[in-house]
Every structure is written in C-alpha cells, then in structure tokens.
Enzyme design. Structure first.
Site, PDB file in Angstrom:
ATOM      1  N   GLY A  49      42.014  40.476  36.611  1.00 32.75           N
ATOM      2  CA  GLY A  49      41.934  41.779  35.966  1.00 32.75           C
ATOM      3  C   GLY A  49      40.539  42.372  36.052  1.00 32.75           C
ATOM      4  N   GLN A  54      33.478  47.579  33.652  1.00 35.42           N
ATOM      5  CA  GLN A  54      32.871  46.618  34.597  1.00 35.42           C
ATOM      6  C   GLN A  54      32.413  47.291  35.889  1.00 35.42           C
ATOM      7  OE1 GLN A  54      36.302  43.665  34.128  1.00 35.42           O
ATOM      8  NE2 GLN A  54      34.554  42.315  34.464  1.00 35.42           N
ATOM      9  N   CYS A 103      34.907  35.421  34.317  1.00 38.22           N
ATOM     10  CA  CYS A 103      34.816  36.881  34.282  1.00 38.22           C
ATOM     11  C   CYS A 103      33.953  37.342  35.447  1.00 38.22           C
ATOM     12  CB  CYS A 103      34.187  37.311  32.953  1.00 38.22           C
ATOM     13  SG  CYS A 103      34.049  39.093  32.771  1.00 38.22           S
ATOM     14  N   LEU A 104      34.388  38.402  36.131  1.00 41.72           N
ATOM     15  CA  LEU A 104      33.601  38.905  37.267  1.00 41.72           C
ATOM     16  C   LEU A 104      32.230  39.400  36.808  1.00 41.72           C
ATOM     17  CD1 LEU A 104      36.362  40.796  39.299  1.00 41.72           C
ATOM     18  CD2 LEU A 104      35.457  38.487  39.655  1.00 41.72           C
ATOM     19  N   HIS A 145      41.337  39.200  26.958  1.00 44.62           N
ATOM     20  CA  HIS A 145      40.060  39.174  27.683  1.00 44.62           C
ATOM     21  C   HIS A 145      39.764  40.552  28.289  1.00 44.62           C
ATOM     22  CE1 HIS A 145      37.153  37.245  30.701  1.00 44.62           C
ATOM     23  NE2 HIS A 145      37.289  38.486  31.110  1.00 44.62           N
ATOM     24  N   GLU A 146      40.754  41.117  28.998  1.00 43.17           N
ATOM     25  CA  GLU A 146      40.512  42.403  29.680  1.00 43.17           C
ATOM     26  C   GLU A 146      40.242  43.523  28.677  1.00 43.17           C
ATOM     27  OE1 GLU A 146      39.737  42.612  32.653  1.00 43.17           O
ATOM     28  OE2 GLU A 146      40.421  40.592  33.100  1.00 43.17           O
ATOM     29  N   HIS A 149      36.867  43.987  26.984  1.00 43.27           N
ATOM     30  CA  HIS A 149      35.847  44.734  27.726  1.00 43.27           C
ATOM     31  C   HIS A 149      35.758  46.185  27.252  1.00 43.27           C
ATOM     32  CE1 HIS A 149      34.490  41.930  30.796  1.00 43.27           C
ATOM     33  NE2 HIS A 149      35.730  41.590  31.084  1.00 43.27           N
TER      34      HIS A 149
HETATM   35 NI    NI Z   1      36.134  39.869  32.271  1.00 46.37          NI
END
Ligand code: NI
Length: 182
Positions: A49, A54, A103-104, A145-146, A149
């Site tokens: 995701g 981000q 996480c990216l 999680h997504e 953000h």
């Molecule tokens: Ni993340």
C-alpha cells in the site's frame, strides 16, 4: 505518469494530518494523475500500500493491493488495486494481534506492531461512490497502517516494544522463524 520519490521518516509532511478531498477533487484529472503516479510508485518500490502523503501530497487518499495466496500469516485473499478516498476506520473488536510491519517511508527496517484484527472501513471510491469493507486478520493491520499515514502516524509510533525494531537482514536472520512472543 511517473514514479515519484517516497518521502522517508523525518520528512515533516509525513507527520501532518492530511486534508480530506473535496467533492470537486474526487475523480478530477489532478486526482487521477496522482493515483496513476501512486500506482507506478507502489509497483516500482514494491509493497502492499501507499498513502498520498508518502509521495508529498497531504490528502486523505491511499491505494492498497494485496497479491494474495499463501503467506506466513496464512492464506490471504487477494485484493485488486483499490483506491480509498477519505477513508474512516472503525474498530469492531479491540483484541489485538501483532505482525512485523515494514513501510516504504522507513526503508530497510521492520517493527512488531499489535493492532485490532477486526475493523470496518468506510470510504469513497475513486469516482466518489460510498463503499464499506469489513476486514479481519492481516488485512485489518494493512489498512490501519496505510490510513495511519493520513493522520501523520507511522508504524514506529506503535511498536509493541522499542526493542522490536530491526533491520531487514537481522529480521530474516533472527526473527522471521521466531516471531516475537507477546
Ligand atoms: Ni507505510
């Protein structure tokens, strides 16, 4: 469309509460371009995701794509790439289970985070249609999680134990087959 650079832990924008999309923005050319860039970016970096903050856009928009199939968390149902506009998450059962999350925006690391495992998500589709999804198990963790953000939160804020933040290589070596016992 283009692969964008993913902001990393420490960039102030990742800590902002993102703005909801206004009705006029939903389905607009600008939103469609942003979503296309996010899809390209997610596929280029690899991951499940990606949230708009981000890639530097402080908007309540995220994409999730779950390949499905057998994983160490059991058999996962695939979820084709889906766009979530202005999502709201409701916890239906407070009982938590922990997973090692990555996480990216926190490249190279993993952390063990416990989250509720039964949630409902209400959101708008990329065309502004109201939708609802109920999720259990690992997907419930992915969605929390997504959408964290969008509120300026990162998984490292919710580590079950600060010692359970490790590099990928050490995770593979010491933790993958011996999950943190909690
Ligand atoms: Ni993340």
């Amino acid at each position: 469309m283009a692969v964008r650079r993913v902001l990393r832990l420490g960039h102030p924008l990742l800590r902002e509460v993102a703005r909801p999309l206004a009705a006029a923005q939903i389905g607009s050319e600008a939103m469609r371009c942003l979503v296309a860039d996010m899809v390209d970016t997610l596929h280029d970096y690899g991951g499940i995701g990606l949230a708009a903050p981000q890639v530097g856009e402080s908007l309540r928009l995220a994409i999730i794509e779950i390949a499905g199939g057998p994983t160490r968390y059991g058999e996962l149902a695939p979820m084709p790439l889906t766009v979530f506009v202005n999502p709201v998450i409701e916890v239906l059962d407070q009982a938590t289970v922990g997973y090692w999350e990555g996480c990216l925006s926190v490249p190279g690391l993993r952390g063990f985070v416990e989250r509720p495992q039964h949630v409902r998500v209400r959101y708008l589709s990329d065309r502004g249609e109201p939708r609802s999804l109920e999720l259990r198990g690992f997907p419930a963790t992915v969605f929390q999680h997504e959408f964290d953000h969008l509120d300026g939160r990162l998984y490292v804020d919710g580590l079950a134990d600060p010692r359970l933040l490790v590099f990928d290589e050490e995770y593979e070596r010491y933790h993958r087959t011996a999950p943190a016992a909690r």
